[in-house]
Design an enzyme around this catalytic site. Structure first.
Site, PDB file in Angstrom:
ATOM      1  N   GLU A  34      36.285  53.643  14.770  1.00 15.77           N
ATOM      2  CA  GLU A  34      36.824  54.684  15.638  1.00 15.77           C
ATOM      3  C   GLU A  34      37.492  56.062  15.159  1.00 15.77           C
ATOM      4  OE1 GLU A  34      40.024  53.037  18.336  1.00 15.77           O
ATOM      5  OE2 GLU A  34      40.295  54.983  19.357  1.00 15.77           O
ATOM      6  N   ARG A 259      38.484  39.276   8.865  1.00 20.30           N
ATOM      7  CA  ARG A 259      39.026  40.427   8.291  1.00 20.30           C
ATOM      8  C   ARG A 259      39.178  40.386   7.048  1.00 20.30           C
ATOM      9  NH1 ARG A 259      40.465  43.819  12.698  1.00 20.30           N
ATOM     10  NH2 ARG A 259      41.596  45.445  11.519  1.00 20.30           N
ATOM     11  N   LYS A 269      45.029  50.838  10.791  1.00 10.45           N
ATOM     12  CA  LYS A 269      44.949  52.497  10.880  1.00 10.45           C
ATOM     13  C   LYS A 269      46.478  52.836  11.523  1.00 10.45           C
ATOM     14  CE  LYS A 269      40.806  52.401  12.363  1.00 10.45           C
ATOM     15  NZ  LYS A 269      39.502  53.129  12.857  1.00 10.45           N
TER      16      LYS A 269
END
Ligand code: ATP
Ligand code: MG
Length: 558
Positions: A34, A259, A269
């Site tokens: 994104e 992750r 982020k």
């Protein structure tokens, strides 16, 4: 370097089996960031996996910007992401924007409405939440759920045409309000947002939700294996529901892996953006951040990052990996590549009283003794030099083998010098040493007359280059579990920011380093590996970021 990307993992096994069984005739993956921030090393793991796996099966990988949320996204991030993926060493096949699929997604929503599988909801977001039930109680069906197909088609059209305010209506899937999986309790598919989008401008005022958009994006591109992190495991039934019920020709398979997290840093982020926005750090590429651009500016190489990623392997676990493991790989990568020179980062002047005034000489030394092919360099030497402040002590403890009154040491690549005297300022700080040198002891001359225990580095005081050195420490103080902390009432990760994570020092480097360029890397004797900072370096004064010190206590688990 050994190629660890070829080692086996469970995702690769699935792909192999799918090709063998004929379920798929090729492998297509995607990396779907994104564009709401810069990439971090966790993304590098996803990139290496998606590109690496497709590559092994001669498949394809798309770079797709998942830009369905107009509020948080920006062209700056799109550009930075492209640069970082390339820098890491990966080449995409297709370059796509999810927003290019808005029309198709809208059509697919209509397919669902026509099948009686989606409806326009009048309830507010808060009411939807109330109706949703809990893990132990089933949800309640909304009155809107019984709308006719015709009415839903008309209302959805009006949503698209901007007849409603933000939040006034949403489109929901009609699945199962008592499902044990909360994601299946009539999830929202479309919301209204009167916001200009960085790609589609004001064309749209309804935007698809991630859970609806993502499976469609994969299916539109013909992605076969949609690799994501384990927090999406609960979303998998919805992912499958969307691709099955929208009549997509290709049905991608979602596969989750754990992750990557690193010790002593933050990785999301949102948190990275907060550090940038509140000026806690010097931009997204601050050398203390685990962003790809930060790691690059710190001096990490794509090779070291990739080796590190492969070493972390592929599993379902989310454990934090020790940042020292990453440091191990940059030392390995630079060991033979980086020129070795001397720098003094906390200078103390030394006058060599028996060296003729006004004279100087050039000493020759190898650029990298472990890699003789790099050749030799010239180091000026004269009556005045700088050494490190810590290499002199007036009253040394036992076993201190550096300079103290009456002691002799070896100057790396030069001569033995002996401390005869020292000068203090008014505050009692030692500001200058007076030493004598022995011309017989020149390095490389084969002198064996006597031995000294200490070797120290230095730079010429009359012919050297002023330089700035930035030494870094962990950005975040010891934090066992970032997520746990997030739940805690008072403390946030901002409270754990290390106030001493950056130390800036002014010193000198050898004058043969006059023409260093941004991103050049060096090993400074005893100080470690350094990178020439691309942001703050000027012609007069290079700025060196310490990548890592020379030694590590880190041990690989066997
Ligand atoms: P963040 O929470 O840091 O913002 P994200 O998952 O929201 O990350 P996206 O831009 O949506 O970021 O991620 C693009 C891809 O990178 C996704 O497939 C995501 O699963 C993957 N990814 C993100 N963070 C990590 C990580 N720490 N380890 C491995 N993969 C990751
Ligand atoms: Mg995200």
């Amino acid at each position: 370097m050994e190629n660890k990307e070829t080692s086996s993992n469970f995702i690769k096994t699935i792909m192999q089996e799918d090709l063998l069984s004929g379920k798929r005739d090729e492998i297509i993956t995607r990396f779907p960031p994104e564009p709401n921030g810069y990439l971090h090393i966790g993304h590098a793991k996803s990139i290496a996996l998606n590109f690496g796996l497709a590559d092994e099966f001669k498949g394809k990988t798309n770079l797709r910007f998942d830009d369905t949320n107009p509020l948080k996204e920006d062209q700056e991030y799109v550009d930075a992401i492209k640069e970082d993926v390339k820098w890491l060493g990966f080449d995409w096949d297709g370059l796509h924007f999810a927003s290019d699929y808005f029309e198709e997604m809208y059509e697919r929503a209509i397919v669902l409405i026509k099948k009686g599988l989606a409806y326009v909801e009048d309830l507010s977001i808060d009411e939807i939440r109330e109706y949703r039930g809990t893990l132990t109680e089933p949800g309640k069906e909304s009155p809107s759920r019984s709308r006719s197909v015709e009415e839903n088609l008309a209302l959805f059209e009006q949503m698209k045409e901007g007849k409603f305010e933000n939040g006034e209506k949403v489109l929901r899937a009609k699945i199962d309000m008592s499902s044990g999986n909360m994601n299946m309790r009539d999830p929202v598919l479309y919301r209204i947002s009167h916001t200009t989008h960085h790609n589609t401008g004001d064309t749209w005022c309804i935007y698809p939700m991630y859970a609806f958009a993502h499976p469609l994006e994969d299916a539109i591109e013909g992605v076969t294996h949609s690799i994501c992190t384990t927090e999406f495991e609960e979303q998998r039934p919805l992912y499958n529901w969307v691709v099955e019920n929208t009549d997509m020709p290709v049905q991608p398979q979602q596969i989750e892996f754990g992750r990557l997290n690193l010790t002593n840093t933050v990785m999301s982020k949102r948190k990275l953006k907060q550090l940038v926005d509140e000026n806690v750090v010097d931009g997204w590429d601050d050398p203390r951040l685990p962003t790809i651009s930060g790691l690059r500016r710190r001096g990490f190489t794509p090779e070291a990052i990739r080796e590190f990623i492969y070493e972390t392997g592929v599993s379902k676990g989310n454990g934090a990996v020790d940042v020292q493991m990453l440091e191990h790989y940059i030392r390995e990568d630079l060991k033979l590549k980086a020129p070795r020179t001397m720098s003094v980062i906390r200078p103390l002047k030394v006058v060599i009283t028996n060296y003729p005034e006004g004279e100087s000489e050039m000493l020759e030394a190898e650029i990298n003794p472990e890699n003789p092919e790099m050749g030799t360099r010239q180091i000026p030497f004269s009556r005045e030099i700088y050494i490190e402040q810590e290499d002199f002590m007036e009253d040394p403890p036992k076993k201190y083998h550096r300079l103290y009154p009456g002691n002799e040491v070896r100057l790396k690549h030069a001569y033995f010098i002996k401390c005869e005297d020292f000068v203090k300022d008014e505050e009692g700080n030692v500001v200058e040493l007076h030493c004598t040198y022995d011309p017989e002891t020149k390095s490389g001359s084969g002198f064996t007359g006597r031995k000294v225990k200490g070797t120290i580095h230095w730079v010429d005081a009359n012919d050297s280059k002023p330089a700035e050195f930035r030494l870094y420490d962990s950005l975040i103080l010891d934090m066992e579990d970032e997520e746990e902390l997030e739940g805690a009432e008072e403390k946030t990760f901002m409270d754990l920011v290390n106030p001493n994570s950056l130390e800036v020092l002014q010193g000198f480097v050898e004058s043969n380093m006059n023409d260093v360029k941004a991103q050049d890397k060096f090993q400074f004797f005893r100080h470690g590996y350094f990178n020439v900072d691309p942001k703050h370096t000027t012609e007069e004064k290079p700025v060196f970021n310490r990548i890592v010190s020379l030694k590590s206590s880190f041990k690989f688990k066997k």
